[in-house]
Scaffold this motif. Structure first.
Motif, PDB file in Angstrom:
ATOM      1  N   THR A  46       0.718  -1.572   0.381  1.00 45.11           N
ATOM      2  CA  THR A  46       0.083   0.300  -0.074  1.00 45.11           C
ATOM      3  C   THR A  46       0.942   1.627  -0.080  1.00 45.11           C
ATOM      4  O   THR A  46       0.507   2.267  -0.592  1.00 45.11           O
ATOM      5  N   ALA A  50       1.028   4.378  -2.934  1.00 45.69           N
ATOM      6  CA  ALA A  50       0.749   5.830  -2.717  1.00 45.69           C
ATOM      7  C   ALA A  50       1.645   6.097  -3.042  1.00 45.69           C
ATOM      8  O   ALA A  50       0.945   7.564  -4.013  1.00 45.69           O
ATOM      9  N   GLU A  53       0.591   6.280  -7.109  1.00 43.90           N
ATOM     10  CA  GLU A  53      -0.424   7.376  -7.100  1.00 43.90           C
ATOM     11  C   GLU A  53      -0.094   8.819  -6.772  1.00 43.90           C
ATOM     12  O   GLU A  53      -0.131   9.648  -7.709  1.00 43.90           O
ATOM     13  N   LYS A  54       1.518   9.556  -6.121  1.00 39.42           N
ATOM     14  CA  LYS A  54       2.188  10.997  -6.075  1.00 39.42           C
ATOM     15  C   LYS A  54       2.548  10.965  -7.141  1.00 39.42           C
ATOM     16  O   LYS A  54       2.494  11.940  -7.900  1.00 39.42           O
ATOM     17  N   GLU A  71      -4.487   7.900  -3.903  1.00 36.73           N
ATOM     18  CA  GLU A  71      -2.567   8.310  -2.932  1.00 36.73           C
ATOM     19  C   GLU A  71      -3.191   8.189  -0.886  1.00 36.73           C
ATOM     20  O   GLU A  71      -2.503   7.331  -0.668  1.00 36.73           O
ATOM     21  N   GLU A  72      -4.481   9.003  -0.973  1.00 34.69           N
ATOM     22  CA  GLU A  72      -5.008   9.020   0.603  1.00 34.69           C
ATOM     23  C   GLU A  72      -5.976   8.047   0.971  1.00 34.69           C
ATOM     24  O   GLU A  72      -5.122   7.535   2.009  1.00 34.69           O
ATOM     25  N   ALA A  74      -4.959   4.992  -0.438  1.00 32.71           N
ATOM     26  CA  ALA A  74      -3.766   3.788  -0.120  1.00 32.71           C
ATOM     27  C   ALA A  74      -3.284   4.114   1.729  1.00 32.71           C
ATOM     28  O   ALA A  74      -2.517   3.388   1.719  1.00 32.71           O
ATOM     29  N   ALA A  75      -2.748   5.784   1.143  1.00 30.18           N
ATOM     30  CA  ALA A  75      -1.680   5.939   2.902  1.00 30.18           C
ATOM     31  C   ALA A  75      -2.732   5.468   4.182  1.00 30.18           C
ATOM     32  O   ALA A  75      -2.137   5.528   5.290  1.00 30.18           O
TER      33      ALA A  75
END
Length: 77
Positions: A46, A50, A53-54, A71-72, A74-75
């Motif tokens: 994960t 992230a 995605e960033k 991203e958020e 996944a974080a």
């Protein structure tokens, strides 16, 4: 007539039973260790997603908002 072998066997746990209990406990411990390692791998995956995605957010400004949300998520996971 009671034979001596019957008297001794009635109150004792056979060594095979102790070995089976030991093997069962060992197998259960290995199973939990394996699940723990899988959990750690999931965390790493994960985190990598992230970061991906960033990076995609910067490369694809047209869909930046979608990448930011993913991203958020996944974080948080």
């Amino acid at each position: 007539v009671i034979q001596s072998a019957d008297v001794y066997a009635a109150g004792e746990v056979k060594s095979d039973d102790k070995f089976e209990e030991y093997e069962k406990a060992r197998k259960e411990e290995k199973h939990h260790k394996h699940l723990e390692e899988l959990g750690g791998l999931g965390t790493v995956a994960t985190g990598a997603f992230a970061l991906h995605e960033k990076h995609a957010e910067k490369k694809d400004p047209e869909h930046a908002h979608r990448h930011k949300i993913e991203e958020e998520i996944a974080a948080a996971a």
